[in-house]
Every structure is written in structure tokens, then in C-alpha cells.
Design an enzyme around this catalytic site. Structure first.
Site, PDB file in Angstrom:
ATOM      1  CE  LYS A 112      36.042  48.652  39.966  1.00 46.56           C
ATOM      2  NZ  LYS A 112      37.434  48.194  40.096  1.00 46.56           N
ATOM      3  CE  LYS A 194      30.327  43.353  39.634  1.00 44.61           C
ATOM      4  NZ  LYS A 194      31.645  43.680  39.072  1.00 44.61           N
ATOM      5  CE  LYS A 197      32.879  44.252  51.691  1.00 41.33           C
ATOM      6  NZ  LYS A 197      33.591  43.307  52.469  1.00 41.33           N
TER       7      LYS A 197
HETATM    8  P1  TYM Z   1      38.056  41.785  42.095  1.00 45.09           P
HETATM    9  O1  TYM Z   1      39.008  41.917  43.242  1.00 45.09           O
HETATM   10  O2  TYM Z   1      36.978  42.774  41.944  1.00 45.09           O
HETATM   11  O3  TYM Z   1      37.387  40.370  42.140  1.00 45.09           O
HETATM   12  C1  TYM Z   1      38.132  39.173  42.276  1.00 45.09           C
HETATM   13  C2  TYM Z   1      37.533  38.084  41.410  1.00 45.09           C
HETATM   14  O4  TYM Z   1      36.169  37.843  41.802  1.00 45.09           O
HETATM   15  C3  TYM Z   1      35.349  37.833  40.652  1.00 45.09           C
HETATM   16  N1  TYM Z   1      33.997  38.304  41.034  1.00 45.09           N
HETATM   17  C4  TYM Z   1      32.866  37.628  40.791  1.00 45.09           C
HETATM   18  N2  TYM Z   1      32.623  36.449  40.208  1.00 45.09           N
HETATM   19  C5  TYM Z   1      31.338  36.032  40.143  1.00 45.09           C
HETATM   20  N3  TYM Z   1      30.291  36.741  40.639  1.00 45.09           N
HETATM   21  C6  TYM Z   1      30.473  37.935  41.228  1.00 45.09           C
HETATM   22  N4  TYM Z   1      29.457  38.610  41.732  1.00 45.09           N
HETATM   23  C7  TYM Z   1      31.818  38.433  41.327  1.00 45.09           C
HETATM   24  N5  TYM Z   1      32.358  39.560  41.857  1.00 45.09           N
HETATM   25  C8  TYM Z   1      33.689  39.461  41.662  1.00 45.09           C
HETATM   26  C9  TYM Z   1      36.029  38.786  39.685  1.00 45.09           C
HETATM   27  O5  TYM Z   1      35.622  38.539  38.354  1.00 45.09           O
HETATM   28  C10 TYM Z   1      37.483  38.467  39.932  1.00 45.09           C
HETATM   29  O6  TYM Z   1      37.896  37.358  39.158  1.00 45.09           O
HETATM   30  N6  TYM Z   1      40.564  43.523  38.152  1.00 45.09           N
HETATM   31  C11 TYM Z   1      40.455  42.398  39.073  1.00 45.09           C
HETATM   32  C12 TYM Z   1      41.724  42.083  39.822  1.00 45.09           C
HETATM   33  C13 TYM Z   1      42.920  41.837  38.988  1.00 45.09           C
HETATM   34  C14 TYM Z   1      43.166  40.731  38.144  1.00 45.09           C
HETATM   35  C15 TYM Z   1      44.466  40.919  37.614  1.00 45.09           C
HETATM   36  C16 TYM Z   1      42.432  39.609  37.804  1.00 45.09           C
HETATM   37  C17 TYM Z   1      44.024  42.623  38.914  1.00 45.09           C
HETATM   38  N7  TYM Z   1      44.957  42.078  38.119  1.00 45.09           N
HETATM   39  C18 TYM Z   1      45.036  40.007  36.726  1.00 45.09           C
HETATM   40  C19 TYM Z   1      43.014  38.700  36.903  1.00 45.09           C
HETATM   41  C20 TYM Z   1      44.286  38.905  36.380  1.00 45.09           C
HETATM   42  C21 TYM Z   1      39.389  42.740  40.085  1.00 45.09           C
HETATM   43  O7  TYM Z   1      39.121  43.867  40.380  1.00 45.09           O
HETATM   44  O8  TYM Z   1      38.880  41.664  40.739  1.00 45.09           O
END
Ligand code: TYM
Length: 329
Positions: A112, A194, A197
Site C-alpha cells: 500500500k 488479486k 479497487k
Molecule cells: P478489505 O476492506 O480490504 O476487504 C474486505 C474483505 O474482502 C477480502 N478480499 C478478498 N477476498 C478474495 N479475493 C479478493 N480479491 C479480495 N479482496 C478483498 C479481504 O480479505 C477482507 O476479508 N484489514 C481488513 C479490514 C479489517 C478486518 C478487521 C478484517 C479491519 N479490521 C478485523 C477482519 C477482522 C481489510 O482491509 O479488508
């Protein structure tokens, strides 16, 4: 009932297909037999600069999408992270438990920060530590996420272990709940990356015009050859489409491959475009319905925050006590 917690960022407004298939779909399934907590992580969103008006709107749009995708506020606790101040409070404690080198090894930060055009804030660096606090506050057994979150879950377990051994058992060690088949959905234009966005291209957004999505699917990069086969190594593009197709319809990849025997990539892509459109159209209608009544939506979130705080405040209090803080009466 085993506890589950997960979070999703409101940054983008619309979720994409990777968010749904990798995570939210499992959230919906897990709410049936688990005590589930799901949050829209607005504190995490501000690790990169946000426009205030857009952030407020995107937070509601995110909550509306979770409801439209099947999160049931009577069964699961749906809330906004900033409504529960214990997240930031335990986040600070966890920062004090984390080694600088340990935080520096987080690969998502490296990715990032390398992509960031503006200057990189410290919050982006400590982001996974706040995530650890999110999870530990609820004593979660399982954390349903996509593959890209695995390292953050490892950090969470390390911090819990460290705290427990220093101050006595306080936190449950959570386990990542990652469904292998859909743990990583790939970009339609670059099926080795992957879907995300932050790398626009072949990203299917749930709230865009489905015609646009169908077109993106039809123009997905496929592979040399013409046979529809599941072969991640040699046919990553086609395999990704088969994974998506299978997940959206509940049909096995094998049966799809049999069906497309003798047909070409074009047929597969055209049909998947239609499958997606049929699936997403009612989802979009429900999102609109929730957003047409913001007062009710905010009420659902307020109820969720209240339930979340009951659990979170108990954990924070025990943590403060273990650390040696004088507890306020
Ligand atoms: P975020 O908002 O980027 O994504 C949300 C969830 O979507 C999953 N994901 C994917 N899964 C499969 N293929 C993909 N291409 C793909 N892109 C995204 C992510 O793995 C995620 O599960 N750090 C986290 C948010 C967070 C969180 C937490 C998650 C904050 N606190 C506590 C679990 C527990 C994040 O940025 O997800």
C-alpha cells in the site's frame, strides 16, 4: 455459540466481487450458528486521506450492502467501528505490545505504501495493530477473511499470545476462517493479481451498472487455447471465471467444465455476465431500499453498536486492569 468477528473498509463505496466471494458470503453463512460481529471499519479507512462527505456516505453504503447481501441485524451484530471507542483504546494498548520490526514486516503496508502517491501516514503503518484490537476485543474464535488478511491474523495471534504471557490469560487466540476456493479472486484483466479497487482494471463492482460488469466479464483476459478447463497454473483467467461462476450459482466447477465441453471461452464469459447480472440486480435493489431510509439504517447501526459495546467494554476493562491502570469508578 462460537464467536465470529470481521470487518470491511468503507473506502471505496461499492464492494467488489472479491470482497463478496472472499469474505461477506462467509459472514452471511456464519451468522446462522455463530455469535457474529461485523463492522464497517471507518477508523481503518482514514489511514489514507478521505473526503468527509464521501466517507460518511460510503460508510452507510457499506452497511446497506452488507444488509442487502444477507447480513441479518437480528442475528448478527452489525456496527460501525468508530461507534465503539474501545477499538481505538485497545488499539493503543496493542501498539505498545508490537515491535517496530514486527510491524515493518507486514506485506500489505509495503504494497500500500509503495502505491500511495501522497505521503504515507503512521496510521497506515499501524493499521494491522488496530485490526488486531478489533478482533481481540470480541474474543473471537473465527475471523472470516480473504487470503490477503492471513498475515494480519498471524500478528493478532502473536500479540494475544504476548499479552497473555506477560499479564495472564486475557485474550482468546483467534483463527482465520478462509475458504480456499474463493480466498483470492483475481483481477479480470490481470488474472495473476488479486482483484482490488486500488488497482483498477478488471474489477467487478457490486454497485456499478450490471451492463458494465457484464462487459468487463466478456472482455476478461483469458488464456491461450480454447478449451474451458480449470487449471490455475496454465489457465488462470479461465479458472478465475470458473471459480466465480461456481460460487455464484452453487454449481461445482467440474459440472461447469462438463457443460462447456465443446464450447469456447466466449460462451463461458457471456453466460457468466448473465449469471452475475441476475444475481446482482436484486442486491442493488435492496441496497437502494436501505439507502432510501437512512433513519432506519442508522437505527440498525446504533443497535449494533450498543450490543458491540457491551462485549468490547468488558474486554477493555479487564485489559486495563491487567496492565495496572487505576480503573475509574
Ligand atoms: P478489505 O476492506 O480490504 O476487504 C474486505 C474483505 O474482502 C477480502 N478480499 C478478498 N477476498 C478474495 N479475493 C479478493 N480479491 C479480495 N479482496 C478483498 C479481504 O480479505 C477482507 O476479508 N484489514 C481488513 C479490514 C479489517 C478486518 C478487521 C478484517 C479491519 N479490521 C478485523 C477482519 C477482522 C481489510 O482491509 O479488508
Amino acid at each position: 455459540r462460537p464467536r465470529v468477528l470481521s470487518g470491511i473498509q468503507p473506502t471505496a463505496g461499492s464492494f467488489h466481487l472479491g470482497n463478496y466471494l472472499g469474505a461477506v458470503r462467509q459472514w452471511v453463512a456464519l451468522q446462522e450458528a455463530h455469535d457474529a460481529f461485523y463492522c464497517v471499519v471507518d477508523l481503518h479507512a482514514i489511514t489514507v486521506e478521505q473526503n468527509p462527505k464521501e466517507l460518511r456516505q460510503n460508510t452507510r453504503v457499506s452497511a446497506a450492502q452488507l444488509l442487502a447481501l444477507g447480513i441479518d441485524p437480528d442475528r448478527a451484530t452489525l456496527f460501525v467501528q468508530s461507534h465503539v471507542p474501545e477499538h481505538a483504546q485497545l488499539g493503543w494498548v496493542m501498539q505498545c505490545m508490537t515491535g517496530f520490526g514486527e510491524a515493518s514486516r507486514m506485506t500489505q503496508f509495503k504494497d500500500k505504501s509503495a502505491r500511495q502517491e501522497q505521503s504515507v501516514g503512521v496510521g497506515l503503518f499501524t493499521y494491522p495493530i488496530l485490526q488486531a484490537a478489533d478482533i481481540l476485543l470480541y474474543q473471537a474464535h473465527y475471523v472470516p477473511v480473504g487470503e490477503d488478511q492471513r498475515q494480519h491474523l498471524e500478528l493478532t495471534r502473536d500479540l494475544a499470545t504476548r499479552f497473555n504471557s506477560r499479564y495472564g490469560k486475557t485474550f482468546r487466540l483467534p483463527e482465520a476462517y478462509i475458504v480456499k476456493d474463493t480466498a483470492k479472486i483475481f483481477d479480470l484483466q490481470d488474472p495473476t493479481a488479486k482483484m482490488s479497487k486500488s488497482v483498477p482494471g478488471g474489477v467487478v463492482e457490486l454497485l456499478e451498472d450490471p451492463k458494465r460488469s457484464a462487459k468487463k466479464i466478456r472482455s476478461a483476459v483469458t488464456d491461450t487455447g480454447r478449451e474451458v478447463l480449470f487449471d490455475v497454473e496454465n489457465k488462470p483467467g479461465v479458472s478465475n471465471l470458473l471459480t466465480i461462476y461456481s460460487a455464484l450459482t452453487g454449481r461445482t466447477v467440474e459440472s461447469l467444465v462438463t457443460d462447456y465441453d465443446g464450447k469456447g471461452y466466449g460462451d463461458l464469459k457471456k453466460d457468466l455476465g448473465e449469471v452475475f447480472t441476475e444475481w446482482v440486480t436484486p442486491v442493488q435493489e435492496r441496497v437502494k431500499m436501505y439507502l432510501d431510509d437512512v433513519a432506519s439504517l442508522d437505527k440498525i447501526l446504533a443497535g449494533g453498536a450498543e450490543r458491540a459495546r457491551e462485549v468490547a467494554s468488558g474486554t477493555l476493562r479487564r485489559t486495563y486492569e491487567k496492565i495496572g491502570f487505576v480503573l475509574p469508578e
